[in-house]
Design a protein around this motif. Sequence first.
Motif, mmCIF file in Angstrom:
data_model
loop_
_atom_site.group_PDB
_atom_site.id
_atom_site.type_symbol
_atom_site.label_atom_id
_atom_site.label_comp_id
_atom_site.label_asym_id
_atom_site.label_seq_id
_atom_site.Cartn_x
_atom_site.Cartn_y
_atom_site.Cartn_z
ATOM 1 N N LEU A 61 -10.529 -5.662 -1.430
ATOM 2 C CA LEU A 61 -11.311 -6.049 -2.604
ATOM 3 C C LEU A 61 -12.683 -6.570 -2.216
ATOM 4 O O LEU A 61 -13.662 -6.393 -2.946
ATOM 5 N N ALA A 62 -12.769 -7.182 -1.032
ATOM 6 C CA ALA A 62 -14.050 -7.713 -0.575
ATOM 7 C C ALA A 62 -15.067 -6.629 -0.267
ATOM 8 O O ALA A 62 -16.277 -6.897 -0.238
ATOM 9 N N VAL A 63 -14.612 -5.399 -0.030
ATOM 10 C CA VAL A 63 -15.530 -4.283 0.248
ATOM 11 C C VAL A 63 -15.417 -3.216 -0.837
ATOM 12 O O VAL A 63 -15.644 -2.040 -0.595
ATOM 13 N N ASP A 64 -15.070 -3.638 -2.052
ATOM 14 C CA ASP A 64 -15.066 -2.749 -3.221
ATOM 15 C C ASP A 64 -14.082 -1.600 -3.098
ATOM 16 O O ASP A 64 -14.369 -0.468 -3.509
ATOM 17 N N VAL A 65 -12.931 -1.873 -2.547
ATOM 18 C CA VAL A 65 -11.841 -0.902 -2.520
ATOM 19 C C VAL A 65 -10.702 -1.465 -3.366
ATOM 20 O O VAL A 65 -10.188 -2.548 -3.085
ATOM 21 N N SER A 66 -10.345 -0.758 -4.425
ATOM 22 C CA SER A 66 -9.214 -1.175 -5.259
ATOM 23 C C SER A 66 -7.910 -1.007 -4.494
ATOM 24 O O SER A 66 -7.818 -0.193 -3.567
ATOM 25 N N VAL A 67 -6.901 -1.771 -4.881
ATOM 26 C CA VAL A 67 -5.609 -1.742 -4.192
ATOM 27 C C VAL A 67 -4.500 -1.513 -5.206
ATOM 28 O O VAL A 67 -4.507 -2.078 -6.302
ATOM 29 N N VAL A 68 -3.551 -0.677 -4.829
ATOM 30 C CA VAL A 68 -2.315 -0.488 -5.601
ATOM 31 C C VAL A 68 -1.148 -0.803 -4.676
ATOM 32 O O VAL A 68 -0.931 -0.100 -3.683
ATOM 33 N N LEU A 69 -0.434 -1.881 -4.969
ATOM 34 C CA LEU A 69 0.751 -2.253 -4.200
ATOM 35 C C LEU A 69 1.949 -1.507 -4.778
ATOM 36 O O LEU A 69 2.182 -1.531 -5.990
ATOM 37 N N VAL A 70 2.689 -0.844 -3.907
ATOM 38 C CA VAL A 70 3.741 0.078 -4.334
ATOM 39 C C VAL A 70 5.104 -0.449 -3.896
ATOM 40 O O VAL A 70 5.332 -0.713 -2.713
ATOM 41 N N GLU A 71 6.012 -0.592 -4.866
ATOM 42 C CA GLU A 71 7.402 -0.959 -4.580
ATOM 43 C C GLU A 71 8.274 0.282 -4.739
ATOM 44 O O GLU A 71 8.282 0.923 -5.788
ATOM 45 N N GLN A 72 8.998 0.597 -3.702
ATOM 46 C CA GLN A 72 9.846 1.777 -3.699
ATOM 47 C C GLN A 72 11.013 1.624 -4.683
ATOM 48 O O GLN A 72 11.443 0.504 -4.989
ATOM 49 N N PRO A 73 11.550 2.748 -5.184
ATOM 50 C CA PRO A 73 12.640 2.668 -6.160
ATOM 51 C C PRO A 73 13.839 1.829 -5.720
ATOM 52 O O PRO A 73 14.458 1.154 -6.538
ATOM 53 N N ALA A 85 14.324 8.593 4.555
ATOM 54 C CA ALA A 85 12.894 8.865 4.674
ATOM 55 C C ALA A 85 12.409 9.879 3.652
ATOM 56 O O ALA A 85 11.332 9.719 3.052
ATOM 57 N N GLY A 86 13.170 10.948 3.448
ATOM 58 C CA GLY A 86 12.757 11.968 2.504
ATOM 59 C C GLY A 86 12.598 11.429 1.098
ATOM 60 O O GLY A 86 11.668 11.807 0.365
ATOM 61 N N GLN A 87 13.494 10.520 0.682
ATOM 62 C CA GLN A 87 13.388 9.920 -0.646
ATOM 63 C C GLN A 87 12.182 8.988 -0.730
ATOM 64 O O GLN A 87 11.481 8.963 -1.749
ATOM 65 N N LEU A 88 11.952 8.221 0.318
ATOM 66 C CA LEU A 88 10.789 7.341 0.339
ATOM 67 C C LEU A 88 9.500 8.142 0.184
ATOM 68 O O LEU A 88 8.604 7.776 -0.595
ATOM 69 N N ASP A 89 9.404 9.250 0.921
ATOM 70 C CA ASP A 89 8.189 10.062 0.885
ATOM 71 C C ASP A 89 7.994 10.712 -0.481
ATOM 72 O O ASP A 89 6.877 10.745 -1.017
ATOM 73 N N THR A 90 9.071 11.218 -1.064
ATOM 74 C CA THR A 90 8.972 11.868 -2.365
ATOM 75 C C THR A 90 8.556 10.877 -3.446
ATOM 76 O O THR A 90 7.705 11.174 -4.298
ATOM 77 N N ALA A 91 9.144 9.686 -3.413
ATOM 78 C CA ALA A 91 8.777 8.666 -4.393
ATOM 79 C C ALA A 91 7.321 8.243 -4.219
ATOM 80 O O ALA A 91 6.584 8.076 -5.208
ATOM 81 N N ARG A 119 3.450 9.873 7.189
ATOM 82 C CA ARG A 119 4.168 11.131 6.942
ATOM 83 C C ARG A 119 3.627 11.887 5.735
ATOM 84 O O ARG A 119 3.700 13.113 5.673
ATOM 85 N N THR A 120 3.086 11.163 4.755
ATOM 86 C CA THR A 120 2.645 11.794 3.508
ATOM 87 C C THR A 120 1.136 11.977 3.417
ATOM 88 O O THR A 120 0.648 12.498 2.418
ATOM 89 N N ALA A 121 0.400 11.570 4.439
ATOM 90 C CA ALA A 121 -1.067 11.583 4.348
ATOM 91 C C ALA A 121 -1.616 12.971 4.062
ATOM 92 O O ALA A 121 -2.517 13.136 3.227
ATOM 93 N N THR A 122 -1.097 13.972 4.739
ATOM 94 C CA THR A 122 -1.613 15.330 4.536
ATOM 95 C C THR A 122 -1.240 15.863 3.162
ATOM 96 O O THR A 122 -2.097 16.351 2.417
#
Length: 215
Positions: A61-73, A85-91, A119-122
């Motif tokens: 936030l200090a450098v103007d980047v918004s943040v979304v905190l993600v809680e897995q299902p 792992a596959g479920q984590l990546d899909t979610a 794992r999901t970056a690409t």
Amino acid sequence: MTASAPITSSAHDPVEVPTPHGPARITAHPAAEPRAVLLLGHGAGGGIGAPDLLGATQAALAVDVSVVLVEQPYRVAGRRAPAPAGQLDTAWLAVVEHVRGDLPLLFGGRSSGARVACRTATAGGAAGVLCLAFPVHPPGRPEKDRLAELAAPGVPVLVVQGERDPFGRPEPAPGRAVVLLRGDHSLKSDAPGLRAAVTSWLATVSRSPARASLP
């Protein structure tokens, strides 16, 4: 926003996001004039209140980047044992599509969340990956390394790691910077160092302000 300001003051209310494995939950912290959006995932047995995730949120936030905190299902459902792992990546990728707008997306997380981000970056089109306490190998099992995951993103990667992390310490590599802080896997011992490392890296991977699209 100063490093000591509470990040909750600007947070949107948590929102549930449908995924193939049950609802995930996101908490958005919008920057005033955002130039990118950083999604951060939690560790295997922890939540989005981990000190390093909160420190990274402040830094962003200090450098103007918004943040979304993600809680897995699995966490939303009240379970502590992580999903496969596959479920984590899909979610995670379902959440990515939910928050995607006009701004560059940066993926990140602590420990297990950092593995998901790599794992999901690409597939998710991440512009960079932030790894907090990446678990290179199980404690005492250096032969079981996960370096292939860390090498998977074809975008800039920052790893912030404790010098005494029992899960190992990765080496720098082309496209991958590694910052070592005093302390262990929790990254609690050097909050100012963590914020400084994240701030510096985000300033180099985020672009000029553009119209935001946050949930």
